[in-house]
Design an enzyme around this catalytic site. Structure first.
Site, PDB file in Angstrom:
ATOM      1  N   ARG A  27       4.827  -2.804  17.223  1.00 14.56           N
ATOM      2  CA  ARG A  27       5.582  -2.646  15.991  1.00 14.56           C
ATOM      3  C   ARG A  27       6.079  -4.031  15.607  1.00 14.56           C
ATOM      4  NH1 ARG A  27       7.532   1.918  13.984  1.00 14.56           N
ATOM      5  NH2 ARG A  27       7.459   2.987  15.993  1.00 14.56           N
ATOM      6  N   ARG A  47      -2.624   9.913  16.352  1.00 17.85           N
ATOM      7  CA  ARG A  47      -1.750   8.777  16.639  1.00 17.85           C
ATOM      8  C   ARG A  47      -1.543   8.610  18.138  1.00 17.85           C
ATOM      9  NH1 ARG A  47       2.762   6.634  13.551  1.00 17.85           N
ATOM     10  NH2 ARG A  47       4.322   5.670  14.909  1.00 17.85           N
ATOM     11  N   LYS A  82       2.414   4.566   1.104  1.00 20.05           N
ATOM     12  CA  LYS A  82       2.643   5.214   2.400  1.00 20.05           C
ATOM     13  C   LYS A  82       2.502   6.714   2.198  1.00 20.05           C
ATOM     14  CE  LYS A  82       5.556   5.442   6.455  1.00 20.05           C
ATOM     15  NZ  LYS A  82       5.104   6.818   6.739  1.00 20.05           N
ATOM     16  N   GLU A  97       0.818  -1.206   0.000  1.00 21.75           N
ATOM     17  CA  GLU A  97       0.000   0.000   0.000  1.00 21.75           C
ATOM     18  C   GLU A  97       0.853   1.258   0.000  1.00 21.75           C
ATOM     19  OE1 GLU A  97      -3.226  -2.339   2.871  1.00 21.75           O
ATOM     20  OE2 GLU A  97      -2.285  -0.468   3.568  1.00 21.75           O
ATOM     21  N   GLU A 157      -5.020   7.754   7.334  1.00 20.94           N
ATOM     22  CA  GLU A 157      -4.227   8.987   7.270  1.00 20.94           C
ATOM     23  C   GLU A 157      -5.104  10.090   6.705  1.00 20.94           C
ATOM     24  OE1 GLU A 157      -0.639   9.493   7.488  1.00 20.94           O
ATOM     25  OE2 GLU A 157      -0.146   7.451   8.110  1.00 20.94           O
ATOM     26  N   LYS A 192       7.453  -0.957   6.553  1.00 19.44           N
ATOM     27  CA  LYS A 192       7.434   0.257   5.725  1.00 19.44           C
ATOM     28  C   LYS A 192       8.729   0.349   4.930  1.00 19.44           C
ATOM     29  CE  LYS A 192       8.874   3.092   9.670  1.00 19.44           C
ATOM     30  NZ  LYS A 192       8.479   4.196  10.571  1.00 19.44           N
ATOM     31  N   PHE A 252      -6.708   2.591   5.627  1.00 23.56           N
ATOM     32  CA  PHE A 252      -6.045   1.337   5.265  1.00 23.56           C
ATOM     33  C   PHE A 252      -6.462   0.168   6.136  1.00 23.56           C
ATOM     34  CE2 PHE A 252      -2.939   3.971   7.695  1.00 23.56           C
ATOM     35  CZ  PHE A 252      -2.938   3.258   8.893  1.00 23.56           C
ATOM     36  N   ARG A 292      -1.618  10.471  10.888  1.00 26.38           N
ATOM     37  CA  ARG A 292      -2.368   9.263  11.249  1.00 26.38           C
ATOM     38  C   ARG A 292      -3.651   9.652  11.971  1.00 26.38           C
ATOM     39  NH1 ARG A 292      -0.071   3.961  12.446  1.00 26.38           N
ATOM     40  NH2 ARG A 292      -1.819   2.492  12.575  1.00 26.38           N
TER      41      ARG A 292
END
Length: 508
Positions: free
Chosen positions: A367, A232, A212, A210, A261, A373, A296, A217
């Site tokens: 994470r 975020r 970025k 996807e 986003e 990413k 997303f 966010r």
């Protein structure tokens, strides 16, 4: 003195910062947590992680300096005293509020010892780097309460509030009862990094590759016509983004939680510079720039939680709900296709891509290795202009670097001089900290409180994700996510990159 002394909490943060051992950090924090009264738990957690429960206090460095007071000889402050003072600071508003804040700050600092003053300063400014990170504090909450670590982490993720989770755990509430609630923000899932889209697909297998976006966010919750939008960091900014709320309110659902986003676009739908998005994103009043939402992920739809479902299921649900607002991308297991999508994203002006395993659940607050990413990393040779003394584990070392780019033409200052473009303490090992502390002392030309200025002779290679427009520095830009790669003793200051080269990274 009633309640836990602030000195106990400060001593614990110092012990945590002084060790690299995660077990030792958790043990020190566990001991502290078991001694807290129920009404001290939430305030203490906020102080430990550098985010007081009151949120932003409207206090900056200038206010701190104005309120300076000689340190107390003995500790008398409790956690409750500090919490009450921060509550008063947060409540100060209207005419005379600056004067009131100054008086409140002065009174608080006058009651604090030197160690407590340093801790309070960094806490109030949101600049705590004690090593008491949220993950370590979460593990300590589990240890202090006897709750299973996995259950504790999940409760923190789903509640979005470590302090409240700690209060529940330490007062005997079963954390397995904490679930997803529409309207209550969830800690966002985060992505790791990969060097290329092909490498990322090779690591995760079949994936959604996807775009970025270079935006902000957002997490959007809707119940009926009631829409709430969170950042975020889980701050509620619904009032700032009415256009985003309208988009979600028009979707064919009753209850939903969306992750995505928002960014500003040009007339041809290209992304505007990041700084323009953030200026609009942070505005409490209407601006001319319109922000467009792109999503997303979806975590809940009409009574059904989706966080434990694979991305493939969540992606299909998102396609039904918001086809016109889904972030562009393709599902593939082919590295060549992934590289093509990455090239298309960059050509369209976006940051890169995020490669997500289609069989992975939504790991809120983590994470993980299932989201990777991929974006270009720029490296530049800059000159060290000054360094700030560290604190916590870095006490006694010069740490935070002031970085300058060369200005050969004098466009932003003296011809042949250096223009400051940012700061960083990232990427510095203990060996580098020790080396630069000794070396910078030899080059010192002056010092101010907390900062040593040096002759511009040291070249350092800095990695950045890009630059953004900024009025903070005379060159009109600031570095984004700067970190030290290495010192370049083989280069002279006149070999450093120019401010013009950095400014060329600006889009639009």
């Amino acid at each position: 003195m009633t309640g836990m002394p602030l000195a106990d909490l400060v001593a614990t943060t110092e012990a945590v910062a002084a060790t690299r051992s995660r077990l030792a950090k958790v043990a020190a924090l566990t001991d502290l947590l078991t001694r807290l009264a129920p009404d001290e738990i939430v305030p203490a957690i906020g102080l430990l992680i550098g985010r007081p429960r009151q949120g932003r206090l409207g206090v900056g460095w200038r206010s701190i300096e104005t309120a300076a007071a000689a340190p107390a000889q003995a500790s008398t402050l409790t956690i409750g005293d500090v919490d009450a003072a921060l509550e008063a600071l947060a409540a100060a508003a209207g005419a005379g509020s600056a004067r009131d804040r100054a008086a409140l700050l002065h009174d608080l600092m006058a009651r604090a010892t030197a160690a407590e003053q340093g801790f309070l300063t960094h806490t109030i400014l949101g600049d705590v780097r004690t090593g008491a990170l949220e993950g370590i504090v979460t593990d300590a909450v589990a240890a202090a309460s006897g709750a299973a670590p996995a259950v504790t982490r999940r409760a923190v993720m789903l509640s979005g509030d470590l302090g409240e989770t700690a209060r529940l755990a330490l007062t005997g509430v079963d954390l397995s009862s904490v679930g997803l609630v529409v309207g209550r923000p969830v800690q966002p899932m985060l992505a790791g990094t990969a060097a290329s889209a092909a490498e990322a697909v090779g690591a995760v297998g079949e994936a959604s590759v996807e775009y970025k976006l270079d935006g902000a966010r957002i997490q959007v919750h809707r119940v009926g016509d009631d829409v709430r939008i969170f950042t975020r960091s889980l701050a509620d900014i619904t009032h700032r983004l009415p256009e985003v709320a309208d988009v979600v309110r028009a979707m064919p659902v009753h209850d939903v939680i969306l992750d995505g986003e928002t960014l500003a676009l040009t007339e041809d739908d290209s992304p505007r510079p990041f700084q323009e998005t953030m200026a609009r994103f942070g505005a409490d009043r209407a601006r001319d720039v319109v922000l467009h939402p792109w999503f997303f992920d979806v975590l809940h739809v009409d009574g059904r939680d989706l966080i434990d479902e694979p991305l493939a299921v969540r992606r299909d649900a998102l396609g039904r709900i918001a086809p016109a607002h889904r972030i562009p991308g393709e599902v593939t297991a082919d590295p060549a296709v992934a590289e093509r999508v990455a090239e298309e994203a960059l050509a369209a002006g976006h940051e890169g891509v995020v490669v997500k395993a289609v069989d992975a659940p939504y790991a809120a607050g983590r994470r993980g290795a299932t989201w990777l990413k991929v974006k270009p990393v720029h490296t530049f040779d800059l000159v060290v202009l000054a360094a700030e003394w560290g604190y916590g584990r870095r006490t006694g070392w010069l740490s935070n670097l002031h970085l300058g780019a060369r200005d050969p033409s004098g466009e932003f200052g003296e011809a042949g001089g250096f223009v400051m473009v940012g700061k960083t303490f990232k990427g510095l090992t203990d060996a580098l900290l020790a080396w630069q502390t000794e070396r910078f002392a030899q080059l010192e030309v002056r010092r101010t409180q907390g900062t040593v200025w040096i002759a511009p002779e040291i070249v350092v290679e800095i990695a950045i994700d890009g630059v953004q427009r900024s009025t903070r520095y005379p060159g009109g830009i600031a570095l984004r996510f700067a970190r030290v790669k290495r010192y370049r003793e083989d280069k002279r200051p006149q070999d450093a990159d120019t401010i013009q080269t950095l400014r060329a990274l600006l889009r639009g």
